[in-house]
Motif scaffolding. Structure first.
Motif, short mmCIF file in Angstrom:
data_model
loop_
_atom_site.label_atom_id
_atom_site.label_comp_id
_atom_site.label_asym_id
_atom_site.label_seq_id
_atom_site.Cartn_x
_atom_site.Cartn_y
_atom_site.Cartn_z
N ASN A 100 0.82 -1.37 0.03
CA ASN A 100 0.03 0.03 0.04
C ASN A 100 0.78 1.29 -0.03
OD1 ASN A 100 -2.57 -1.29 0.03
ND2 ASN A 100 -2.01 -2.06 1.98
N CYS A 101 2.13 1.11 0.36
CA CYS A 101 2.97 2.22 0.14
C CYS A 101 3.93 1.68 -0.77
CB CYS A 101 3.90 2.79 1.47
SG CYS A 101 2.85 3.94 2.48
N PRO A 102 4.15 2.06 -2.13
CA PRO A 102 4.90 1.16 -3.21
C PRO A 102 6.15 1.28 -2.81
CG PRO A 102 3.10 2.62 -4.20
CD PRO A 102 3.14 3.01 -2.65
N GLY A 103 6.78 -0.05 -2.93
CA GLY A 103 8.30 -0.29 -2.81
C GLY A 103 8.61 -0.13 -1.33
N CYS A 104 7.55 0.08 -0.30
CA CYS A 104 8.34 -0.14 1.19
C CYS A 104 7.96 -1.57 1.85
CB CYS A 104 7.35 0.85 1.92
SG CYS A 104 7.94 0.81 3.77
N PRO A 105 9.01 -2.31 2.42
CA PRO A 105 8.69 -3.51 2.97
C PRO A 105 7.72 -3.72 4.00
CG PRO A 105 11.01 -3.02 3.00
CD PRO A 105 10.38 -1.71 2.40
#
Length: 413
Positions: A100-105
């Protein structure tokens, strides 16, 4: 501003001929930092809590100490008589728990809504929603809270302002300041209609409450003012400042108004209850441990220093929920990240200068607009926590004044 322009979001896309995101000055170092951060998540108690399901916004807990969070407009500081959810409460309600926050793991933002919610995709759940739309309204029905959260997102309403305004109205009704039939604590089935009324300025109370609790209090009369839980006319987040006075100073005196994420919370720096691993990082900016209830000049200086640090992260668009002093990105990681992304070397003094500059600009803007209030509602000074480990906690007025003076002196105001 977005609402006034009827905007829901601003999306940045590559220009003509663009082929994707700008790679940054040092892609190799950026990739190394990203990999190290991903590997650090399981070993960090806050980041792992955010990452795991149902997540830190789910408020799954064995219990909250009386006075920790807002209950019925901050009026109840004894046993709340309300339930917290368990992990199983979220079964069948997840729409998206990753990406849901692109790219954040970390995946701290998760989307939950009950099957009956009209627009379930709007169920992105922030940490403030459960208290604001639940316990603060005397409600512990999880589906009602999740439905109200999704509806607020769908209508473009801030959950903290919405919940604080509804709680204000409910307490006014309880005290006879609004007529019979006004919003009441503990009525989950009434929430959807109330939220729609506020969004559309309709129904018996929509127009009154659409302006927020501070303006509604002025419209009702001076006898309603004590029940508007606001700072700078903005509703307070659900973390009670009586036991975390540094948060209270941030609510009252940070130029951007009351945010629960303007600075890291006092409990994390308590010598006995806190997070020992974060203390060396905090010490690098002059924020040393102190018992959670302590309110003095040192608390004021410590709060200002933590505010300056997280202001720097906001200025650089670095996520607070990934960063120092309590999450995996250390100060050194952040300095490396800025240089790797921009090609410009960054030092700790330079980082803090960026944070101070942002605060100074916001402070100047607030002064220009006449936003000069630096106070909290009298309830936090006069009504102590009733029971539990923080029994008796309140914000002593003399100590508050000393802490506020030290806070402003530290920031040069």
């Amino acid at each position: 501003m977005l609402g006034a322009k009827n905007l829901k979001a601003v999306v940045c896309v590559p220009g003509p001929g663009g082929d994707g995101p700008v790679p940054g000055a040092d892609p190799v170092t950026l990739a190394r930092l990203a990999a190290a951060y991903r590997e650090a998540i399981p070993g960090n108690p806050l980041a792992s809590w955010q990452h795991a399901e149902p997540g830190f916004a789910a408020w799954v807990s064995d219990g909250l100490a009386p006075g920790y969070g807002s209950v019925r407009n901050f009026s109840v500081t004894g046993e709340p008589g309300l339930r917290l959810p368990v992990a199983e409460s979220y079964a069948g309600r997840a729409l998206a728990t990753a990406g849901n926050c692109p790219g954040c793991p970390t995946d701290c933002l998760k989307v939950y809504a009950p099957p009956t919610t009209r627009e379930r995709r709007s169920g992105g759940l922030g940490q403030e929603a459960f208290l604001a739309l639940g316990w603060n309204l005397g409600i512990d029905d999880l589906d009602a809270i999740l439905d109200a959260n999704a509806l607020a997102n769908d209508l473009g309403l801030d959950q903290v302002s919405l919940g604080g305004t509804l709680a204000f109205a409910m307490e006014c009704a309880e005290r006879g300041l609004l007529p019979a039939g006004a919003p009441a604590f503990g009525e989950p089935t009434a929430l959807p209609a109330l939220i729609h009324d506020i969004a559309h300025r309709s129904g018996p109370y929509g127009a009154l409450l659409a302006e927020g609790s501070a303006r509604a209090a002025r419209a009702i009369g001076e006898e309603a003012a004590p029940y508007a839980m606001v700072a700078k006319d903005c509703e307070l987040p659900g973390f009670d400042p009586r036991i975390q006075p540094g948060i209270g100073l941030g609510y009252a005196a940070a130029p951007g108004g009351p945010r629960y994420d303007a600075l890291e919370h006092d409990l994390d720096f308590d010598p006995e209850e806190g997070l020992p691993y974060c203390l060396p990082e905090a010490a690098r900016v002059g924020a040393h441990p102190a018992p959670v209830l302590t309110l003095d000049a040192d608390r004021g200086r410590r709060t200002a220093r933590l505010l300056r640090l997280w202001s720097a992260l906001d200025a650089l668009n670095i996520c607070l929920f990934a960063s120092t002093p309590t999450r995996p990105l250390t100060i050194d990681d952040i300095l490396t990240l800025v240089e790797a992304a921009s090609g410009t070397p960054m030092t700790l003094p330079g980082l803090l200068e960026a944070g101070q500059t942002r605060l100074d600009l916001m402070h100047a803007y607030a002064l220009r607009e006449g936003v000069t209030a630096e106070s909290l509602p009298s309830r936090f000074h006069d009504t102590p926590v009733e029971t539990g480990p923080y029994q008796g906690a309140r914000l002593d007025r003399k100590s508050w004044s000393e802490a506020l003076t030290a806070f402003k002196t530290e920031l040069g105001w």
